[in-house]
Structure formats: C-alpha cells, structure tokens
Design an enzyme around this catalytic site. Structure first.
Site, PDB file in Angstrom:
ATOM      1  N   GLY A  58       0.820  -1.198   0.000  1.00  0.00           N
ATOM      2  CA  GLY A  58       0.000   0.000   0.000  1.00  0.00           C
ATOM      3  C   GLY A  58       0.854   1.248   0.000  1.00  0.00           C
ATOM      4  N   CYS A  85       5.362  -6.119   1.510  1.00  0.00           N
ATOM      5  CA  CYS A  85       5.763  -4.713   1.488  1.00  0.00           C
ATOM      6  C   CYS A  85       5.141  -3.930   2.642  1.00  0.00           C
ATOM      7  CB  CYS A  85       5.405  -4.101   0.124  1.00  0.00           C
ATOM      8  SG  CYS A  85       6.306  -2.570  -0.226  1.00  0.00           S
ATOM      9  N   TYR A  86       4.181  -3.029   2.375  1.00  0.00           N
ATOM     10  CA  TYR A  86       3.560  -2.274   3.464  1.00  0.00           C
ATOM     11  C   TYR A  86       2.898  -3.214   4.464  1.00  0.00           C
ATOM     12  CZ  TYR A  86       0.196   0.628   5.961  1.00  0.00           C
ATOM     13  OH  TYR A  86      -0.548   1.243   6.945  1.00  0.00           O
ATOM     14  N   HIS A 172       7.782  -7.373  -4.025  1.00  0.00           N
ATOM     15  CA  HIS A 172       6.506  -7.786  -4.630  1.00  0.00           C
ATOM     16  C   HIS A 172       6.699  -9.055  -5.463  1.00  0.00           C
ATOM     17  CE1 HIS A 172       4.020  -4.282  -3.537  1.00  0.00           C
ATOM     18  NE2 HIS A 172       5.171  -3.620  -3.584  1.00  0.00           N
ATOM     19  N   GLU A 174       4.347 -10.745  -6.871  1.00  0.00           N
ATOM     20  CA  GLU A 174       3.258 -10.895  -7.836  1.00  0.00           C
ATOM     21  C   GLU A 174       3.552 -10.286  -9.195  1.00  0.00           C
ATOM     22  OE1 GLU A 174       2.207  -7.185  -5.337  1.00  0.00           O
ATOM     23  OE2 GLU A 174       3.305  -9.066  -5.133  1.00  0.00           O
ATOM     24  N   SER A 227     -22.757  -8.546 -26.528  1.00  0.00           N
ATOM     25  CA  SER A 227     -21.972  -7.492 -27.157  1.00  0.00           C
ATOM     26  C   SER A 227     -21.116  -8.038 -28.290  1.00  0.00           C
ATOM     27  CB  SER A 227     -21.063  -6.839 -26.112  1.00  0.00           C
ATOM     28  OG  SER A 227     -20.072  -7.765 -25.677  1.00  0.00           O
ATOM     29  N   GLY A 228     -20.966  -9.348 -28.335  1.00  0.00           N
ATOM     30  CA  GLY A 228     -20.065  -9.960 -29.308  1.00  0.00           C
ATOM     31  C   GLY A 228     -18.726 -10.308 -28.711  1.00  0.00           C
ATOM     32  N   GLY A 229     -18.459  -9.838 -27.473  1.00  0.00           N
ATOM     33  CA  GLY A 229     -17.204 -10.134 -26.808  1.00  0.00           C
ATOM     34  C   GLY A 229     -17.246 -11.452 -26.061  1.00  0.00           C
ATOM     35  N   VAL A 230     -16.094 -11.835 -25.512  1.00  0.00           N
ATOM     36  CA  VAL A 230     -15.984 -13.139 -24.873  1.00  0.00           C
ATOM     37  C   VAL A 230     -16.787 -13.208 -23.574  1.00  0.00           C
ATOM     38  CG1 VAL A 230     -13.861 -12.568 -23.623  1.00  0.00           C
ATOM     39  CG2 VAL A 230     -14.341 -14.943 -24.199  1.00  0.00           C
ATOM     40  N   ASP A 231     -16.875 -12.109 -22.822  1.00  0.00           N
ATOM     41  CA  ASP A 231     -17.582 -12.140 -21.537  1.00  0.00           C
ATOM     42  C   ASP A 231     -19.066 -12.442 -21.713  1.00  0.00           C
ATOM     43  OD1 ASP A 231     -15.131 -11.352 -20.571  1.00  0.00           O
ATOM     44  OD2 ASP A 231     -15.687  -9.254 -20.336  1.00  0.00           O
ATOM     45  N   SER A 232     -19.732 -11.682 -22.568  1.00  0.00           N
ATOM     46  CA  SER A 232     -21.164 -11.908 -22.763  1.00  0.00           C
ATOM     47  C   SER A 232     -21.432 -13.235 -23.467  1.00  0.00           C
ATOM     48  CB  SER A 232     -21.790 -10.755 -23.547  1.00  0.00           C
ATOM     49  OG  SER A 232     -21.259 -10.667 -24.852  1.00  0.00           O
ATOM     50  N   LYS A 372     -10.333 -11.811 -16.246  1.00  0.00           N
ATOM     51  CA  LYS A 372     -10.456 -11.940 -17.706  1.00  0.00           C
ATOM     52  C   LYS A 372      -9.750 -13.180 -18.231  1.00  0.00           C
ATOM     53  CE  LYS A 372     -11.778  -9.914 -21.619  1.00  0.00           C
ATOM     54  NZ  LYS A 372     -13.119  -9.383 -21.874  1.00  0.00           N
TER      55      LYS A 372
END
Length: 516
Positions: A58, A85-86, A172, A174, A227-232, A372
């Site tokens: 942080g 870290c913090y 870090h 990650e 929407s045509g995207g992968v999520d929908s 994602k």
C-alpha cells in the site's frame, strides 16, 4: 458462483496498485482467492474460513494518521499469513518491532540475499532479483521473528515466525519483475497453507450451470445482452446450458461496431453454439442522437441512455423474463470497493445503465468471481471459438471513443474500413496474439495531400497497438516498419477520405490506451 466449497486465500487490500495481481497469481496456482478491504471485520473473515491470508502492499506509512491498522485478531486465527511490502511493515509495527519513516528507500529492480532453509524460499537461489517499492525501512523485528532475507544495501527484505506461520517480504512477488515470485507464492500456498489446487475452470463450469439452474428454477426465463465479446458470449453459453430455450439472448446493433461485427455475432451463435439470438438494429437511432455531439462524456451518456431504452423495448417484446444475465467480472465488482471502510460499491457501467433496478429483474452473473484470463480459459473449456477467445478488447461505447469530435455515419464507415485493414495486416504478419490491443482512430484533423495530380484535403488516421499483461500499464508495440508501411499504403489507397496515417508511440501511463 459461490466458491465457498473451495479452499480460498483471503487478500486484505491496503491500497496497492498490484493487489489484483496477487489474486491472479494465486488463482494461476489453482487456488481460489478473494480481495477485501483491509478493514474487513474479523467475524466476516472467520465466516469465510480462509486457509491463508495475504496482507497487501500500500502507499501509506505506518505512521500516517490515516493509515489502516492491522486487526490483531487475525493473528489469533491460526491461519498462515503472507505480508507483502507495506503489509510487512504494518505487521512489524503492530507486533512491537521498529519501522523507520525515513529509512533507505528502494524502488524498482533490486537483488536480495536469502537465508538457506527458509520454507517460503524453497527452490529459489541464494541471490534473487526482485521488484521493490517502499520508502520506509524495518529497523528491528518483533519478538519471535527471524530475518530470512536482506537486500544488497542491507535492509530487511524477509522475515518469518515459523511457529506462527507468519511470513513477511519487503518486495513484490506478484509482478513479472520478480522472476521467482510464482515459486514463492506456490510455496506459501502448498507448503504453508496446505492447498490442494481445487480451483479449475472445468469444475467451475459444472458448478456455475448448476447454480444458474437452481436460481432460475424450472420455469424462469433469462434475458441476456450480447456485445459480441468473450464475456457476454461465455455468460450466454453457461445460461443456455442451464435453462435451454428459456434464455433470450439479445444483440443490439448500435451502428458503432467493428466492420461486419453484427453478422459475425449472429453467425457464431446460430452456427457452432446453436443459440438463436434476438437481433435489434438500432444504428440509425444511435447515430441520429449523436449528431453534432463532440464532448466524450456526452457521447457516452447518450449511448448508455439509448441502449437502456432499446433494451427495455426488446425485453417487453420478448415477453416476461424475471432474470437478467450479465457478463460482470470480478474486477468490475472490486474496482470501486473502498480500501478503507467496509462498504462495497459495485460499478454500474457494467449493469447496462441501471437496468436491473428499473426492470425489476434479478441478476444472473455467473462470471462475477472470475478475472479476464480465467474467462478466456473457461471459454475454451465450453467450446467457444478460439478466434473469439483471442480477440482484442473492444470498448463498450464502440467506435464513438475512437472518433474524437463529432460522429457521423460517414466517419464511422471510414473508420470501420481502415480498422479492418489494420487488423487484417497484423493477423497476416502473425503478430495479432503478441499484441494485447490494436485499433485505428479517426482524428478530427484534415491535412493537405497529393494523389496523382490532384490536391487533396482529407482526414488523418492514427494507428494504436499496445502490449500489456493486465491493461493497468501498457507499452506501445514496436511493429515492423514494413508492416506499418503496408498498412498505411493500403488505407490511403483503399479507404476514400484518408490521405495521412500516423502511429501512436505513447505508453500508458502517461497516455491511456483508448483516445477517449
């Protein structure tokens, strides 16, 4: 989906820009993780029953008046803790150690020496390259802790209390700049926490379908915007597997889509996915409402408001549906959650402008716990076309954010053609998958040119291509000059209305990826 049946690691967020990366790195090890504000009540933590807890980094100093304190009861849960870290400085400060508010600052690449025999560092070299980002320095460890690593300037880079299962690191793990970070995180998960790796997309798919089926019931109907995207697309596939033809997929053509987008979406669902889609072409309505509007936020508001109205009209025409399916992802839920405080504010831009409240429909959000990259893995698991899975992101307001200034049907058509050529040439060069996002921007600028013996005064087109792992930062893609020359030549020759092409070489930050 409620992942309570899985082992989980809880991340308490103290405001680090890398907190999401921690969750993603843990999930890459097939362990479920959740992010919560650092002030989460101890009763809630007990209820979740995590097998491990991570204290994030942080921007604060432990001596700041506004700094969030460490909830001491966490240390009495008997759960392994990794303080980063913090988080490590906060742990030292809370347990009686000493932190200097003006010590040796370390930012960026660094090297640290690790103590042999430390379980957290098993499999790592005695000297490791890591990413530092701290201004305070640990001067004295709390009772019962030992130093497990030091940076080359001599500052404390790691500590542990093996008996209590508490580990602290000043760097870090990650981020990609810490090469041994994935191994360190795995050591914490499988060594300290005893994780078994029960978080997989194949298992998630089965559980999500069962949960949707249970929530919707034997007669409920679900309206789902595409929407045509992968999520929908993945959302619709999961719901269809659960309720069959009681799913009503709705695709609204705003007139601001990529070239041939509507045709491709309808073909994809009718073909391999075998899901009939309700299609509404509202492009004239959107473009008329946008005529003469140049201010970016005004354009976004108009698009959102019209989308809501069109969606409501189609929902009524489709008949009674008690549920609304949405492709909300985990970052959408946590992005507006405060670091300090206990309330959770969910973003509304993903909720179709407030549709759930206005339409009195219950939300079905099967992807609400996924990042994602996990959605892309799930899509492959469900048999969604790999071409769609690999497709670059596309903004919700469509091409409106790629046409600075006024939007007209003519300018949209010009941009669609130019953008299609750019993407086609990138694919042909075998570079599409290396690039995270590529697109064209039609500028509100005209320049003089000469085509044949004729003087022209036409539009300028900007090309944008970036490389990034998380879209939080991005570097401009070093595309080959030969490719850029070919793209420029084709666009100027094939797209009437453009006589100059430029390439955007701005990183994020300071620029954003999109232009508006």
């Amino acid at each position: 989906m409620n992942p309570s049946g899985h082992q989980s690691v809880l991340i308490l967020d103290y405001g680090s820009q890398y907190t999401r990366l921690i969750a993603r790195r843990i999930r890459e090890q097939k362990v479920f993780s959740e992010i919560h504000p650092s002030s989460m009540p101890i009763e809630e933590i007990r209820r979740l029953g995590p097998v491990g807890i991570v204290l994030s980094g942080g921007p604060d100093s432990v001596y700041d008046e506004e700094a969030q304190p460490l909830t001491r009861e966490i240390l009495d849960l008997g759960v392994p803790i990794l303080a980063i870290c913090y988080g490590m400085q906060l742990l030292v400060h809370a347990l009686g150690g000493r932190v200097s508010g003006g010590g040796k600052r370390e930012y960026g690449d660094a090297e640290i020496d690790l103590e042999p025999g430390t379980r957290l560092f098993e499999g790592l070299s005695e000297r490791e390259r890591v990413w530092m980002s701290h201004g305070d320095e640990i001067l004295e460890l709390p009772p019962g802790f030992r130093i497990t690593g030091r940076s080359l300037p001599g500052t404390v880079a790691g500590m542990e209390s093996a008996e209590r299962g508490i580990h602290g690191i000043q760097f870090h793990p990650e981020v990609d700049h810490t090469p041994g970070g994935a191994r360190l995180i795995r050591n914490f998960l499988y060594g300290a926490c005893g994780c078994t790796g029960d978080w997989t997309m194949s298992g998630f798919a089965l559980e999500a379908v069962e949960e949707i089926r249970r929530d919707v019931g034997p007669e409920g109907r679900v309206l789902c915007g595409l929407s045509g995207g992968v999520d929908s697309t993945v959302t619709a596939v999961l719901i269809h597997r659960a309720v069959g033809d009681r799913l009503i997929p709705l695709f609204v053509d705003t007139g601001l889509l990529r070239k041939d987008e509507a045709r491709e979406v309808l073909s994809r669902f009718a073909g391999k996915l075998h899901i009939p889609v309700r299609h509404r072409d509202a492009s004239d309505r959107f473009l008329k409402a946008l005529a003469g509007v140049a201010e970016p936020e005004a354009k976004r508001r108009i698009i959102g408001e019209i989308f809501v109205r069109v969606f409501e009209e189609e929902a009524l025409a489709a008949g009674e549906a008690g549920f609304l399916g949405q492709g909300t992802l985990y970052p959408d839920r946590i992005e507006s959650s405060p670091v300090k405080g206990t309330s959770h504010t969910i973003k509304t831009h993903h909720n179709v402008g407030g549709l759930p409240e206005r339409m009195k429909m219950r939300l079905i959000e099967p992807l609400r716990d996924l990042f994602k990259d996990e959605v892309r893995s799930l899509a492959i698991e469900l048999g969604v076309d790999e071409e769609l899975v690999r497709r670059h992101p596309f903004p919700g307001p469509g091409l409106s954010v790629r046409i600075p200034g006024e939007i007209t049907p003519e300018r949209v058509a010009i941009l669609q053609e130019a953008d299609a050529i750019f993407i086609e040439e990138i694919v042909r060069a075998g570079l599409y998958d290396r690039i995270a996002q590529a697109f064209a921007v039609l500028l509100p600028v005209r320049t003089v040119g000469v085509m044949g013996d004729v003087r022209t005064y036409e539009n300028v087109l900007a090309l944008r291509a970036v490389e990034t792992a998380d879209f939080m930062t991005a570097s401009w893609s070093r595309l080959p000059h030969e490719l850029l020359a070919r793209v420029s030549s084709r666009i100027v020759n094939e797209v009437r209305g453009i006589n100059r092409v430029v390439y955007d070489i701005s990183n994020k930050p300071p620029a954003t990826i999109e232009w508006e």
